[in-house]
Write an enzyme that holds these catalytic residues in place. Sequence first.
Site, PDB file in Angstrom:
ATOM      1  N   HIS A 267       0.831  -1.198   0.000  1.00 16.12           N
ATOM      2  CA  HIS A 267       0.000   0.000   0.000  1.00 16.12           C
ATOM      3  C   HIS A 267       0.874   1.260   0.000  1.00 16.12           C
ATOM      4  O   HIS A 267       0.740   2.129  -0.877  1.00 16.12           O
ATOM      5  CB  HIS A 267      -0.914  -0.031   1.239  1.00 16.12           C
ATOM      6  CG  HIS A 267      -1.836   1.139   1.360  1.00 16.12           C
ATOM      7  ND1 HIS A 267      -3.167   1.071   1.019  1.00 16.12           N
ATOM      8  CD2 HIS A 267      -1.622   2.413   1.768  1.00 16.12           C
ATOM      9  CE1 HIS A 267      -3.731   2.253   1.216  1.00 16.12           C
ATOM     10  NE2 HIS A 267      -2.816   3.084   1.674  1.00 16.12           N
ATOM     11  N   GLU A 268       1.779   1.340   0.970  1.00 19.78           N
ATOM     12  CA  GLU A 268       2.608   2.554   1.075  1.00 19.78           C
ATOM     13  C   GLU A 268       3.563   2.672  -0.108  1.00 19.78           C
ATOM     14  O   GLU A 268       3.846   3.775  -0.574  1.00 19.78           O
ATOM     15  CB  GLU A 268       3.373   2.580   2.401  1.00 19.78           C
ATOM     16  CG  GLU A 268       2.494   2.589   3.654  1.00 19.78           C
ATOM     17  CD  GLU A 268       1.409   3.667   3.664  1.00 19.78           C
ATOM     18  OE1 GLU A 268       1.590   4.726   3.027  1.00 19.78           O
ATOM     19  OE2 GLU A 268       0.360   3.439   4.305  1.00 19.78           O
ATOM     20  N   HIS A 271       1.726   4.366  -2.808  1.00 17.39           N
ATOM     21  CA  HIS A 271       1.770   5.830  -2.610  1.00 17.39           C
ATOM     22  C   HIS A 271       3.154   6.364  -3.028  1.00 17.39           C
ATOM     23  O   HIS A 271       3.271   7.411  -3.661  1.00 17.39           O
ATOM     24  CB  HIS A 271       1.568   6.180  -1.132  1.00 17.39           C
ATOM     25  CG  HIS A 271       0.141   6.142  -0.658  1.00 17.39           C
ATOM     26  ND1 HIS A 271      -0.861   6.879  -1.254  1.00 17.39           N
ATOM     27  CD2 HIS A 271      -0.445   5.492   0.386  1.00 17.39           C
ATOM     28  CE1 HIS A 271      -2.008   6.662  -0.581  1.00 17.39           C
ATOM     29  NE2 HIS A 271      -1.785   5.830   0.397  1.00 17.39           N
ATOM     30  N   GLU A 297      -4.874   7.573  -3.097  1.00 15.10           N
ATOM     31  CA  GLU A 297      -5.289   6.308  -2.510  1.00 15.10           C
ATOM     32  C   GLU A 297      -5.524   5.246  -3.594  1.00 15.10           C
ATOM     33  O   GLU A 297      -5.342   4.054  -3.346  1.00 15.10           O
ATOM     34  CB  GLU A 297      -6.556   6.534  -1.666  1.00 15.10           C
ATOM     35  CG  GLU A 297      -6.899   5.420  -0.706  1.00 15.10           C
ATOM     36  CD  GLU A 297      -5.879   5.208   0.419  1.00 15.10           C
ATOM     37  OE1 GLU A 297      -4.920   6.008   0.557  1.00 15.10           O
ATOM     38  OE2 GLU A 297      -6.029   4.227   1.158  1.00 15.10           O
TER      39      GLU A 297
HETATM   40 ZN    ZN Z   1      -3.235   5.162   1.806  1.00 15.14          ZN
END
Ligand code: ZN
Length: 514
Positions: A267-268, A271, A297
């Site tokens: 997830h990170e 980003h 997101e």
């Molecule tokens: Zn996030």
Amino acid sequence: MSAHDSERYGELISKLRDVHLLESTSELLSWDQETMMPPAAVDHRANQLALLASLAHERATAKELGDLLESLPENMLDACQDANLREARRSFARSTRLDAKLVSEIAETSSRAQHAWAAARQDSDFAQFQPWLEKMVKLMQLKADCLYEDDMGCAWDALAEEFEPGMRAQNLANLFAPLRTDLCKLLDDIRGSSRQIESTVTKIKLPISSQENMVRAISEQMGFDFNRGRLDRSAHPFCGGSHYADVRITTRFSGDNFLDALGSTMHEAGHGLYEQGLLAEHLGTPMGTAVSLGIHESQSRLWENQVGRSEAFWLWCHAQLPKFFGEAFSDFTAPDLYAASNRAEASLIRVEADESTYNLHIMIRFDLEMALIAGDLSPEDLPSAWNEAYCEYLDVEVPDDRQGCLQDVHWSCGLFGYFPTYTLGNLYAAQFYDQACQELGDLPTSFQNGEFHSLKTWLNEKVHAQGMRYSAGDLCREVTGRSLDSQGLIRYLRRKLEPLYGIPSLGVDSSPGD
Ligand code: ZN
């Protein structure tokens, strides 16, 4: 553009870059605070951050900047310059409409309310937090009054504009209504299925150092550039840093839930790829800035879910596990791990929710904060409204406030209008991924071979390099040829969960546009 205008445009860019230098310095200090800083440094760090924030605000609202923005002609510039001017004007107008006294009152209340929230949550006692929530809601109503614009439909819109420019409560309500119906139907199907998914894989004890080596290798495989970024640990994973060449992502580990560390890191890193994908030539200007939180997101969710929870990813990843964990997973096949990473179940806690029920948690918060800001729900009635909504949306009983309305930090620090960006991220991710599959061909076969480069490059070009050239909604239309809708996400979830749970197909597995 005349030579004079060109010179003034150059001045504008230089002023915007100065503000960015100050803000990016703050970001680095904030990263340090969460990862490296010794606890005793907390007071001095707060002073450092407060001074930097006020210097940045001073520069971002300076009269000379306002004069420059006003004097530059529109439509005489190229598309990038136009976007920079448009977004700089928008941000200047918003910053200057907020009274400095209100800004500092919100900042101060937020820091004290967060403390009160943490204590109230620990004791599971809403009454301790209630006066702070009342104060914060009043401040947010005042903030919304300052920021309200003619094309908005309600006060909440003025707050959400900060996180998802151009998105209105009415648009969200239109997106969420069919999504809710479809998700509840899916959840009913899962509950009614005789096939359930085991969670034993999340109970294997694994050394943290091995988990760290593994998630680092996966981030690298995704294309996260460690020459322009770092991966460290923090209690709550985040992506920070200062600019495209210095992106700091963090993750967390638990001794036995390896899937949590893997999902958080992917997830990170998603980003992080967005931040590393912003163009150097646009550093410190809107064209070198992410367009909205929803789009940000979408990049993290796409890697965490569409990639990291896919069957093809697990076929590859399963084969990598012995390198890091020896025999620890020898009792599990790739399909076991794929299934475990896609276990769906209605639950109480948003951050632990699976991909499909997660969005129902967000809709509950959206309804409640809309009612709080409109004055239709009094803060003292929040716990009962919360518990009722959990019964209605997810059919779960909330046993206490700690697992209920005190679970999220957001409202204590004045983040109203923020929650829906999480679901927008899921919707954009599904739509972008659909499009990537159409343009790039057989992505699953690439994933099965550990090849993620083509997807990363596609996102670099279609999303990251665009900066704020388009609004989020327009970017979605540019990239996918369609406005955002909820069908892409439902199609994606059904396609995956129907076979995993042995649910008869609803037949939504058609390509977009059919
Ligand atoms: Zn996030």
